[in-house]
Design an enzyme around this catalytic site. Structure first.
Site, mmCIF file in Angstrom:
data_model
loop_
_atom_site.group_PDB
_atom_site.id
_atom_site.type_symbol
_atom_site.label_atom_id
_atom_site.label_comp_id
_atom_site.label_asym_id
_atom_site.label_seq_id
_atom_site.Cartn_x
_atom_site.Cartn_y
_atom_site.Cartn_z
ATOM 1 N N HIS A 195 -13.433 13.914 17.651
ATOM 2 C CA HIS A 195 -12.278 14.606 16.826
ATOM 3 C C HIS A 195 -12.680 15.986 16.597
ATOM 4 C CE1 HIS A 195 -9.050 11.719 16.781
ATOM 5 N NE2 HIS A 195 -9.875 10.774 16.139
ATOM 6 N N HIS A 207 3.160 -0.054 10.091
ATOM 7 C CA HIS A 207 2.632 1.190 11.036
ATOM 8 C C HIS A 207 3.990 1.819 11.341
ATOM 9 C CE1 HIS A 207 -1.305 -0.319 11.541
ATOM 10 N NE2 HIS A 207 -1.640 0.764 11.987
ATOM 11 N N ILE A 208 4.827 0.958 11.752
ATOM 12 C CA ILE A 208 6.234 1.650 12.378
ATOM 13 C C ILE A 208 7.426 1.808 11.331
ATOM 14 C CG2 ILE A 208 5.517 0.664 14.450
ATOM 15 C CD1 ILE A 208 8.031 -1.509 14.287
ATOM 16 N N PHE A 209 7.095 1.367 10.136
ATOM 17 C CA PHE A 209 7.970 1.660 9.101
ATOM 18 C C PHE A 209 7.719 2.234 7.997
ATOM 19 C CE2 PHE A 209 9.317 -2.751 10.729
ATOM 20 C CZ PHE A 209 10.444 -2.275 11.438
ATOM 21 N N GLU A 263 -15.450 9.873 15.569
ATOM 22 C CA GLU A 263 -15.380 11.061 14.654
ATOM 23 C C GLU A 263 -15.847 12.271 15.207
ATOM 24 O OE1 GLU A 263 -12.886 10.623 12.701
ATOM 25 O OE2 GLU A 263 -13.077 8.488 12.337
#
Length: 332
Positions: A116, A244-246, A113
């Protein structure tokens, strides 16, 4: 945290100091810090909220912006509004006289973190819309965070912070070696797992046609033949739970997880090439990382930023080496 701040000073020539009381906080355990340049002038600030509070705080860990750097929104005659970040974790809080003792994974999380936060705070972009982490393409935004995780395995860095809270004794050598070994445990299987997920995601979002004879589950089975050592069961319905992808925002973008690993490993290999035990070389490489990856924000294409730092396009070789999948292990 002191060890992390020492590392940041070495790599990026910044001085991080407590600034508690300078800004209001939402809990007594929240800390506020000032990030200063080499001359002692503040260039950014950040909050750190380390401990779990189940009744009012969701799980996990994250970094986000409070405000971004901006010339347009500068006040009181200053050249730019300084960026402010917040880092939030969920570590076990202190109990009585016993301090909060962190697991290795919790240490990795803080370093992650903080990576970031560094990109948010050390930006040199004056336009707020592309300053810091804003508008950085999805497959590059994890570069600084995963890059910082590598330092958790660096012997001098880890030994500087991993000490017994009562005796001050450093982490035993045999435990350190176990950490290094655990890093590559089943690395091949885990890589294939990510390649399966990324490949089926791209297949479904680029080639799959609803209504055609090949069902989505058949697409997954086809991808598995290329990416899995042990094929899934014939009635495997993994895709039903692949949120994740939907529903998770990773549609046609799941590959970014693995690509970010490629970028971060290659970035860290620049320090390996320079010599991790050569303090001046590490400082010079860190300065270059700061002036490119951390400074340019979303104002320049990530590939161009990486090439400016590394001198070439990304290579998967360092990641394979760090994972123990090539001859010659990474220098620790």
């Amino acid at each position: 945290m002191e060890g992390l701040f020492i590392l940041a000073k070495t790599l990026f020539d910044i001085h991080i100091q407590p600034a508690d009381g300078l800004a209001p906080v939402w809990d007594k355990d929240v800390r506020f810090y000032s990030v200063n340049n080499s001359s002692g002038s503040p260039i950014a600030y950040f909050y750190f909220d380390p401990y779990t509070r189940p009744s009012e705080k969701r799980g996990g860990a994250w970094m986000d912006e409070v405000v971004s750097r901006s010339c347009v929104l500068a006040q009181d005659g200053t050249p730019a509004r300084l960026p402010i970040a917040h880092m939030v974790c969920n570590q076990t809080p202190p109990v009585g006289e016993k301090p909060s003792l962190m697991t290795f994974r919790e240490v990795e999380t803080v370093f992650h973190e903080f990576g970031h936060a560094l990109q948010h705070m050390l930006t040199k972009q004056d336009e707020g819309l592309v300053a810091g982490i804003r508008e950085i393409e999805w497959d590059a935004v994890e570069l600084p965070s995963q890059f910082m995780e590598n330092w958790c395995y660096h012997r001098d860095t880890l030994m500087g912070i991993a000490k017994h809270y009562e005796t001050g004794e450093s982490l035993p050598e045999e435990v350190y070696l176990k950490l290094l070994a655990a890093r590559t445990f089943r690395a091949g299987s885990l890589s294939l797992r990510q390649l399966r997920f990324a490949s089926v995601d791209l297949e479904l979002h680029t080639k799959y046609v609803p209504g055609e004879p090949e069902l989505i589950f058949a697409v997954d089975q086809r991808v598995c033949k290329q990416t899995q050592v042990i094929p899934p069961l014939a009635d495997d319905k993994f895709l039903c739970s692949f949120s994740h992808i939907f529903a998770g925002g990773y549609a046609a973008g799941y590959y970014s997880y693995k690509w970010a690993e490629v970028l971060s490993a290659d970035a860290f290999s620049a320090f390996e090439d320079a010599g991790l035990n050569d303090n001046e070389a590490v400082k010079e490489t860190g300065r270059r990382f700061r002036e490119t990856v951390l400074a340019l924000g979303g104002g320049k294409a990530p590939l161009e930023v990486f090439v400016e730092f590394r001198g070439r396009e990304p290579s998967p070789e360092p990641l394979l080496r760090h994972n123990g999948l090539l001859a010659g292990l990474a220098t620790a």
